[in-house]
Design a protein around this motif. Sequence first.
Motif, PDB file in Angstrom:
ATOM      1  N   VAL A  14     -88.495   8.695-142.289  1.00 55.43           N
ATOM      2  CA  VAL A  14     -87.634   9.606-141.514  1.00 55.43           C
ATOM      3  C   VAL A  14     -88.265   9.882-140.151  1.00 55.43           C
ATOM      4  CG1 VAL A  14     -86.681  11.947-141.394  1.00 55.43           C
ATOM      5  CG2 VAL A  14     -86.495  10.634-143.518  1.00 55.43           C
ATOM      6  N   PHE A  15     -89.566  10.122-140.131  1.00 51.22           N
ATOM      7  CA  PHE A  15     -90.262  10.356-138.867  1.00 51.22           C
ATOM      8  C   PHE A  15     -90.188   9.124-137.960  1.00 51.22           C
ATOM      9  CE2 PHE A  15     -94.048  10.017-136.208  1.00 51.22           C
ATOM     10  CZ  PHE A  15     -93.917  11.166-135.447  1.00 51.22           C
ATOM     11  N   ALA A  16     -90.491   7.952-138.531  1.00 50.41           N
ATOM     12  CA  ALA A  16     -90.455   6.720-137.731  1.00 50.41           C
ATOM     13  C   ALA A  16     -89.045   6.456-137.210  1.00 50.41           C
ATOM     14  CB  ALA A  16     -90.941   5.532-138.563  1.00 50.41           C
ATOM     15  N   GLY A  17     -88.053   6.652-138.059  1.00 45.78           N
ATOM     16  CA  GLY A  17     -86.671   6.440-137.622  1.00 45.78           C
ATOM     17  C   GLY A  17     -86.277   7.379-136.500  1.00 45.78           C
ATOM     18  N   THR A  18     -86.682   8.629-136.617  1.00 43.25           N
ATOM     19  CA  THR A  18     -86.401   9.604-135.561  1.00 43.25           C
ATOM     20  C   THR A  18     -87.105   9.210-134.268  1.00 43.25           C
ATOM     21  OG1 THR A  18     -86.173  11.333-137.236  1.00 43.25           O
ATOM     22  CG2 THR A  18     -86.539  12.052-134.969  1.00 43.25           C
ATOM     23  N   SER A  19     -88.319   8.688-134.395  1.00 37.29           N
ATOM     24  CA  SER A  19     -89.041   8.272-133.185  1.00 37.29           C
ATOM     25  C   SER A  19     -88.398   7.048-132.535  1.00 37.29           C
ATOM     26  CB  SER A  19     -90.522   8.016-133.495  1.00 37.29           C
ATOM     27  OG  SER A  19     -90.693   6.883-134.307  1.00 37.29           O
ATOM     28  N   HIS A  20     -87.725   6.204-133.341  1.00 37.99           N
ATOM     29  CA  HIS A  20     -86.968   5.078-132.778  1.00 37.99           C
ATOM     30  C   HIS A  20     -85.894   5.592-131.805  1.00 37.99           C
ATOM     31  CE1 HIS A  20     -88.477   2.426-135.946  1.00 37.99           C
ATOM     32  NE2 HIS A  20     -87.782   1.421-135.463  1.00 37.99           N
ATOM     33  N   LEU A  21     -85.303   6.701-132.180  1.00 38.98           N
ATOM     34  CA  LEU A  21     -84.175   7.235-131.417  1.00 38.98           C
ATOM     35  C   LEU A  21     -84.608   8.128-130.268  1.00 38.98           C
ATOM     36  CD1 LEU A  21     -81.929   8.249-134.456  1.00 38.98           C
ATOM     37  CD2 LEU A  21     -82.034   6.037-133.288  1.00 38.98           C
TER      38      LEU A  21
END
Length: 129
Positions: A14-21
């Motif tokens: 979830v953290f990595a995905g949010t950082s993608h955005l």
Amino acid sequence: MRSFVRVLLGAALVFAGTSHLTFARRDFRAQVPDFVPLDTDTTVLASGVAEIGLGSALLFTPRRRRRTVGTIAALFFTVIFPGNLSQWVNRRDAFGLDSDEKRVARLFGQPLLIWAALWSTRGPARPVR
């Protein structure tokens, strides 16, 4: 221990995905292989959404469906591995990986993620009857 690893992996996704955005979007663009037919930014955004979805599923899916989610997460980690290879082969600096040694070392983390996704979503071995 399995639940701890599953929750840790889910939160990390979830953290990595949010950082993608958001704040790490530029760094993630360095990982997109040249052969991907989509626009680089579109690929980063789509993979970020996928990571948020997978992470959320690892966190909240009922026990009876966790094995399926773990398999999907392991497949996802397998599919994105060429991005890590591309970053190393093309010598693209991102995430503090500013040397070939650091980029190669990162490659060894991917099998650990695959293992964690599978191991953490399976129950203990069932006794043979």
